[in-house]
Design an enzyme around this catalytic site. Structure first.
Site, PDB file in Angstrom:
ATOM      1  N   PRO A  84       0.823  -1.210   0.000  1.00 28.11           N
ATOM      2  CA  PRO A  84       0.000   0.000   0.000  1.00 28.11           C
ATOM      3  C   PRO A  84       0.860   1.264   0.000  1.00 28.11           C
ATOM      4  O   PRO A  84       1.911   1.315   0.648  1.00 28.11           O
ATOM      5  CB  PRO A  84      -0.794  -0.119   1.310  1.00 28.11           C
ATOM      6  N   GLU A  85       0.419   2.272  -0.728  1.00 26.23           N
ATOM      7  CA  GLU A  85       1.125   3.544  -0.723  1.00 26.23           C
ATOM      8  C   GLU A  85       0.605   4.407   0.426  1.00 26.23           C
ATOM      9  O   GLU A  85      -0.354   4.064   1.117  1.00 26.23           O
ATOM     10  CB  GLU A  85       1.000   4.216  -2.085  1.00 26.23           C
ATOM     11  N   LYS A 117       4.540   5.004   5.054  1.00 32.06           N
ATOM     12  CA  LYS A 117       3.848   3.721   5.035  1.00 32.06           C
ATOM     13  C   LYS A 117       3.766   3.085   6.428  1.00 32.06           C
ATOM     14  O   LYS A 117       3.499   1.888   6.544  1.00 32.06           O
ATOM     15  CB  LYS A 117       4.544   2.783   4.051  1.00 32.06           C
ATOM     16  N   ARG A 174      14.560   8.217  10.563  1.00 33.04           N
ATOM     17  CA  ARG A 174      15.078   7.546   9.368  1.00 33.04           C
ATOM     18  C   ARG A 174      14.135   7.662   8.172  1.00 33.04           C
ATOM     19  O   ARG A 174      14.447   7.163   7.088  1.00 33.04           O
ATOM     20  CB  ARG A 174      15.387   6.087   9.671  1.00 33.04           C
ATOM     21  N   ASN A 227       5.254   2.930  -6.235  1.00 32.81           N
ATOM     22  CA  ASN A 227       5.515   2.821  -7.661  1.00 32.81           C
ATOM     23  C   ASN A 227       4.527   3.611  -8.512  1.00 32.81           C
ATOM     24  O   ASN A 227       4.876   4.149  -9.560  1.00 32.81           O
ATOM     25  CB  ASN A 227       5.495   1.345  -8.064  1.00 32.81           C
ATOM     26  N   ARG A 239      11.978  -2.740  -9.578  1.00 31.01           N
ATOM     27  CA  ARG A 239      10.573  -2.374  -9.759  1.00 31.01           C
ATOM     28  C   ARG A 239      10.354  -1.925 -11.197  1.00 31.01           C
ATOM     29  O   ARG A 239      11.246  -1.348 -11.829  1.00 31.01           O
ATOM     30  CB  ARG A 239      10.170  -1.234  -8.805  1.00 31.01           C
TER      31      ARG A 239
END
Length: 284
Positions: free
Chosen positions: A2-3, A52, A128, A169, A265
Site C-alpha cells: 500500500p502507498e 507507510k 530515518r 511505484n 521495480r
C-alpha cells in the site's frame, strides 16, 4: 505494498472507531500476545501515519507501530466481533462502554511489522524517514537536500522512503509524468523549481487519494468521459497516465508508453512527454 495515502486512511479509520476510547486488545494468532496484553484496557489517544507506517499512541505513551508490507491488511467491522478466522495477528475492539452501533473491531493480518515502541524508539523510526507529503509537519527542503546531492535517478529517489515517505511505484511514475521529468535523470540534475512542482503535485494527488481511497492522476481533460474512452480496469482502481500502460498510447501525445526494470521495480514513462535528459545527466 500500500502507498502512503492508504495508511493515512487507516489512521483515520482507527481514530474514528477507537479514538478517545479504551480498547480491548488480543492476539488470536498468538504472535503478538505480549504486546496485546500491554495494550488491553488502554485508551487510544492518537492515530497517525508517517509514510507507510501506521502509528497508534496510547495513554501510557507506548506506541503501536504497524507496517503492512506486501501482505498485511486490516479488516474493520461494526458491532460485536465474531470469532476470529485465519491468522489474526492483532484484534482491537471497542471497550465495554461502547454499545450498539458504536461498537466495532479491527483485525490485523500478515503485517511486516507489529510492535510496541517506547518514545525513544519512535524518534529513531521517524528520524530515518523522509518527509511525508500528507503530513502538516513535512519539510520538503529535507528531501531536496538529499536529492540535489545524489547521482541516483529521480525515479529511485522517489521510491526511497528515507528521502520521501509515502509514495510508491504508482505515485512516482505518475508525478514524474505529470511534471515532464525523465525518470532516469540524476537527482543532482533536477532543477529546484521542478522539485518544488513535483512535491506540490504529490501533496495534491496523495490528499485526493486519502479522500477517495484510490489513485487517480489524470487531469479533467484526460478522464474517460472527456476523451470518450472506456474506464481503465486495474486492481488499484484509478485512472492513470503511464503506470501499467506499457505498450499503450500515451493519453496526451499518443506515443507508446515504455517500461523497464529499475532497482527491482517496473518503471513506466512516456519518452515524448518526459524528454530524455542528456546522457551525462542520467543515472547509470
Amino acid at each position: 505494498m500500500p502507498e502512503g495515502h492508504t495508511i493515512h486512511r487507516l489512521a483515520a479509520e482507527h481514530d474514528a472507531l477507537f479514538g478517545g476510547r479504551r480498547v480491548r486488545a488480543s492476539s488470536p494468532q498468538g504472535r503478538f500476545a505480549e504486546g496485546a496484553a500491554r495494550l488491553d484496557g488502554r485508551t487510544l489517544l492518537e492515530a497517525s501515519a508517517h509514510g507507510k507506517h501506521l502509528l497508534l499512541r496510547f495513554d501510557d505513551e507506548r506506541l503501536l507501530h504497524v507496517h503492512l508490507g506486501i501482505y498485511g491488511k486490516f479488516g474493520f467491522g461494526a458491532g460485536a466481533a465474531p470469532a476470529p478466522t485465519g491468522a489474526v495477528r492483532l484484534r482491537l475492539e471497542t471497550g465495554p462502554e461502547a454499545a450498539g452501533d458504536a461498537a466495532g473491531y479491527a483485525d490485523l493480518r500478515g503485517p511486516n511489522a507489529c510492535e510496541l515502541l517506547e518514545p525513544g524508539e519512535v524518534k529513531v523510526l521517524r528520524d530515518r524517514l523522509g518527509p511525508d507529503p500528507l503530513r502538516a509537519d513535512a519539510d520538503p527542503d529535507a528531501a531536496w537536500r538529499r536529492i540535489s546531492r545524489s547521482r541516483t535517478s529521480v525515479a529511485a529517489l522517489l521510491m526511497d522512503q528515507a528521502v520521501v515517505a509515502g509514495p510508491g511505484n504508482i505515485y512516482r511514475a505518475e508525478v514524474l509524468f505529470r511534471q515532464g521529468v525523465d525518470p532516469r535523470l540524476q537527482g543532482r540534475a533536477l532543477p529546484r523549481e521542478r522539485w518544488d512542482a513535483v512535491w506540490a503535485d504529490l501533496v495534491v494527488l496523495m490528499a485526493e487519494g486519502v479522500r477517495t481511497g484510490r489513485i487517480d492522476t489524470v487531469r479533467p481533460e484526460h478522464t474517460p468521459a472527456a476523451m470518450g474512452r472506456p474506464p481503465r480496469v486495474d486492481d488499484h482502481g484509478g485512472e492513470v497516465y503511464v503506470y501499467r500502460r506499457a505498450g499503450l498510447p500515451c493519453l496526451v501525445c499518443g506515443t507508446e508508453v515504455r517500461t523497464e526494470v529499475l532497482a527491482g521495480r517496473n518503471l513506466f514513462w512516456c519518452p515524448r512527454c518526459q524528454p530524455p535528459a542528456p546522457a551525462s545527466s542520467r543515472a547509470r
